[in-house]
Design an enzyme around this catalytic site. Sequence first.
Site, PDB file in Angstrom:
ATOM      1  N   PRO A 236       0.846  -1.216   0.000  1.00  0.00           N
ATOM      2  CA  PRO A 236       0.000   0.000   0.000  1.00  0.00           C
ATOM      3  C   PRO A 236       0.871   1.253   0.000  1.00  0.00           C
ATOM      4  CG  PRO A 236      -0.001  -1.042   2.168  1.00  0.00           C
ATOM      5  CD  PRO A 236       0.755  -1.964   1.274  1.00  0.00           C
ATOM      6  N   ASP A 412       5.859   2.174   2.032  1.00  0.00           N
ATOM      7  CA  ASP A 412       4.939   1.055   2.259  1.00  0.00           C
ATOM      8  C   ASP A 412       4.258   1.273   3.602  1.00  0.00           C
ATOM      9  OD1 ASP A 412       3.701  -1.377   2.798  1.00  0.00           O
ATOM     10  OD2 ASP A 412       5.331  -2.591   1.999  1.00  0.00           O
ATOM     11  N   HIS A 413       2.933   1.510   3.568  1.00  0.00           N
ATOM     12  CA  HIS A 413       2.230   1.859   4.809  1.00  0.00           C
ATOM     13  C   HIS A 413       2.095   0.671   5.763  1.00  0.00           C
ATOM     14  CE1 HIS A 413       0.294   4.663   7.281  1.00  0.00           C
ATOM     15  NE2 HIS A 413      -0.444   5.302   6.376  1.00  0.00           N
ATOM     16  N   ARG A 414       2.416  -0.541   5.310  1.00  0.00           N
ATOM     17  CA  ARG A 414       2.452  -1.677   6.231  1.00  0.00           C
ATOM     18  C   ARG A 414       3.650  -1.577   7.156  1.00  0.00           C
ATOM     19  NH1 ARG A 414       2.824  -6.576   2.140  1.00  0.00           N
ATOM     20  NH2 ARG A 414       4.506  -5.172   1.465  1.00  0.00           N
TER      21      ARG A 414
END
Length: 442
Positions: A236, A412-414
């Site tokens: 994401p 990467d929003h994870r």
Amino acid sequence: MTTTATVKEFRLPDLGEGLTESEIVQWHVAEGDTVELNQVIADVETAKAVVELPSPYAGVVVRLHEAAGTVVDVGAPIVSFAVAGEPEVAPVPSAGEERPAKREPNLVGYGAAVEKGGRPQRRSRLLSAARPAGAPPVPARRERPRSTPPVRKLARDLGIPLDGLAGTGPGALITRADVLAALAGTAGSPVAAPTEGVVPPVRQAARSAAGETRTPIRGVRKHTAAAMVASAFTAPHVTEFLTLDVTPTMDLLAELKQSRAFEGTRITLLALVAKAVCIAVARNPSLNSSWDEEAQEIVQYADVNLGIAAATPRGLLVPNIKAAQALALVELARSLGSLAETARAGKTPPTDLAGGTISITNIGVFGIDAGTPILNPGEAAILAVGAVRSMPWEYQGAVALRSVLTLSLSFDHRLVDGEQGSRFLADVGTILRNPAMVLAMV
């Protein structure tokens, strides 16, 4: 004591990247040439770069199975050698075969290669000397029509024998157009009737509209496309932008270019940004991590293997500088120069393309201000550096003409929360806004 000659096939190996196919870019030997062990015999394009393929035997080249420009499946035979006595090295085994105990040839980029000699000499003496007296000559193999695996499959599906077809491609390579022409009865060679029940494809890929150019999707571009799609639809992405006054950094850059410490070294804004990224990563380590889906773990790295996106004639490459955080600015500048020169020459070794942890892309060299860069697969962040422009800017309570650029950070929003990404971008901006602030940050 007489010696015997053994004909040994060398099959295209997987060059350590999990490939299924590679293109033979150029042969450095011809049939009849005598070669030494580990002598470079061909340039092969992998999914990432062009690498040199060494000979697994010392002997005479009996047959080149594929022409330059052909895409070959891993495990397919590409060259046969006549080897006197016992082979120097066993061929790289195909998938599922037991690996022999003898050492393999050194692939460039994977180990030290034996220094190669001069131009190979064409001889047939080894073949004749290797046969016992009175023995019949080694039978020559029937030449297989030259074509690519997809074309051979198409011909099989349509019931078109390749024997006797005249190839119109490079080096008399039989192309898809040749097979379709044979099916239509326009080729000059005899053609068998199509297999019953097989329907020719409706789409005539061989025909192009006037002025239309078609380029096969393979090699670096094919790998890049697959990697970018996988990245975009797996991680994401979040992108943040920061526009700032970098006049002090540009002044520093001008001073460094006159410094004796950088004599003979090309120092650029990219080197200063790279150093700022390394410092900011130390303060925000989540940006230097990856997502292990199988283990369901976040892997945080100690070293900053700094990737630098490089546009090359063969496509986009992202080689990386190993442990960039440990390099002084002058060393970082030299590494960047060497990396760019090697990439443009198409000689980047696979080791330099693997193991990156965070990347920079310099879109400013194309006159672009900002963008939304896609993450290099397996990395947590990528920073795009825009063009430096002279613009009216608020400075010390007044409007002045200043050097301004925009930074674009995708992450990467994870792995990276919005706060962590913002702090990282702010730290890079602080250094570029006022390089002296480094003293308060390290």
